[in-house]
Design an enzyme around this catalytic site. Structure first.
Site, mmCIF file in Angstrom:
data_model
loop_
_atom_site.group_PDB
_atom_site.id
_atom_site.type_symbol
_atom_site.label_atom_id
_atom_site.label_comp_id
_atom_site.label_asym_id
_atom_site.label_seq_id
_atom_site.Cartn_x
_atom_site.Cartn_y
_atom_site.Cartn_z
ATOM 1 N N CYS A 82 101.650 -11.657 9.973
ATOM 2 C CA CYS A 82 102.171 -11.475 11.124
ATOM 3 C C CYS A 82 103.568 -11.019 10.944
ATOM 4 O O CYS A 82 103.876 -9.882 10.153
ATOM 5 C CB CYS A 82 102.202 -12.468 12.201
ATOM 6 S SG CYS A 82 102.136 -11.532 13.795
ATOM 7 N N HIS A 176 96.715 -14.346 11.933
ATOM 8 C CA HIS A 176 97.197 -15.589 11.689
ATOM 9 C C HIS A 176 96.143 -16.653 11.316
ATOM 10 O O HIS A 176 95.401 -17.293 12.075
ATOM 11 C CB HIS A 176 97.702 -16.312 12.880
ATOM 12 C CG HIS A 176 99.088 -15.956 13.326
ATOM 13 N ND1 HIS A 176 100.387 -16.422 13.212
ATOM 14 C CD2 HIS A 176 99.378 -14.518 14.300
ATOM 15 C CE1 HIS A 176 101.192 -15.550 13.661
ATOM 16 N NE2 HIS A 176 100.580 -14.733 14.321
ATOM 17 N N GLU A 178 96.074 -19.124 9.657
ATOM 18 C CA GLU A 178 96.173 -20.618 9.728
ATOM 19 C C GLU A 178 96.098 -21.293 11.215
ATOM 20 O O GLU A 178 95.644 -22.640 11.237
ATOM 21 C CB GLU A 178 97.746 -20.926 9.688
ATOM 22 C CG GLU A 178 98.648 -20.624 10.347
ATOM 23 C CD GLU A 178 99.102 -18.979 10.648
ATOM 24 O OE1 GLU A 178 99.514 -18.566 11.623
ATOM 25 O OE2 GLU A 178 98.432 -18.349 9.851
#
Length: 196
Positions: A82, A176, A178
């Site tokens: 990002c 993202h 994660e």
């Protein structure tokens, strides 16, 4: 554990803990990087999502901008998600006045291409490098508008917009991994770190 890849997470702002936790699960020895001397201890770096403008300003304030640029030029593997993708891009469209990137990734990236935070969404991506599709979370993410000859497309949305790019040891993602507990991009990054 001995022999673990030594990687840093740029810990100036953004979703630092999520990246650090995922990397540790994958067996990495993680250092939170806030100063040049901490950057010097690692063999790879993750630049997390957050506010690219804030991370840029703080990197300059903490004396990290040039050391990160030098590390990228020296071939250090870097994963940017990002805001991290924005900071890796050689050119940023819709940057605020005075905003700078670390550069290194031969791509043109547009900030906040998907609108406000309320317009965040998840999408299923086909990533040719992986056997199974990827569920990707987009939160005010950038989009890659152009990919130069030194870089290659890693992931696209179903409509063809580019949301993942790689170039040698650099991986830049609009989304993202994660957040969705998607480990394959981090594994790809760690593989580059271990081969360095």
């Amino acid at each position: 554990m001995a022999g673990s890849p030594r990687v840093g997470v740029l810990a100036l702002q953004g979703d630092v803990r999520e990246h650090a936790a995922l990397l540790e699960v994958l067996g990495a020895d993680v250092t939170l990087v806030r100063r040049p001397e901490e950057l010097a201890l690692v063999d790879g770096l993750v630049i997390p999502g957050g506010e690219s403008t804030v991370i840029d300003k703080l990197a300059r304030l903490f004396g990290l901008q040039q050391p990160i640029r030098d590390a990228i030029a020296d071939g250090m593997p870097v994963l940017g998600t990002c805001a991290g993708l924005i900071l890796l891009a050689d050119e940023v469209v819709d940057a605020i006045d005075g905003q700078q990137s670390f550069g290194g990734l031969d791509a043109v990236v547009r900030r906040n291409a998907f609108g406000r935070q309320a317009e965040s969404f998840e999408a299923e991506l086909t990533v040719p490098a992986f056997d199974e599709p990827v569920t990707a979370a987009f939160i005010r993410g950038p989009v890659v508008e152009a990919v130069g000859p030194r870089a290659s497309v890693l992931a696209t949305l179903p409509d063809g917009r580019v949301v993942g790019v790689e170039q040698d040891g650099l991986l830049g993602l609009s989304f993202h991994p994660e957040i969705t507990n998607e480990t394959r991009f981090h594994r790809r990054f760690l593989d580059r770190v271990s081969r360095r």
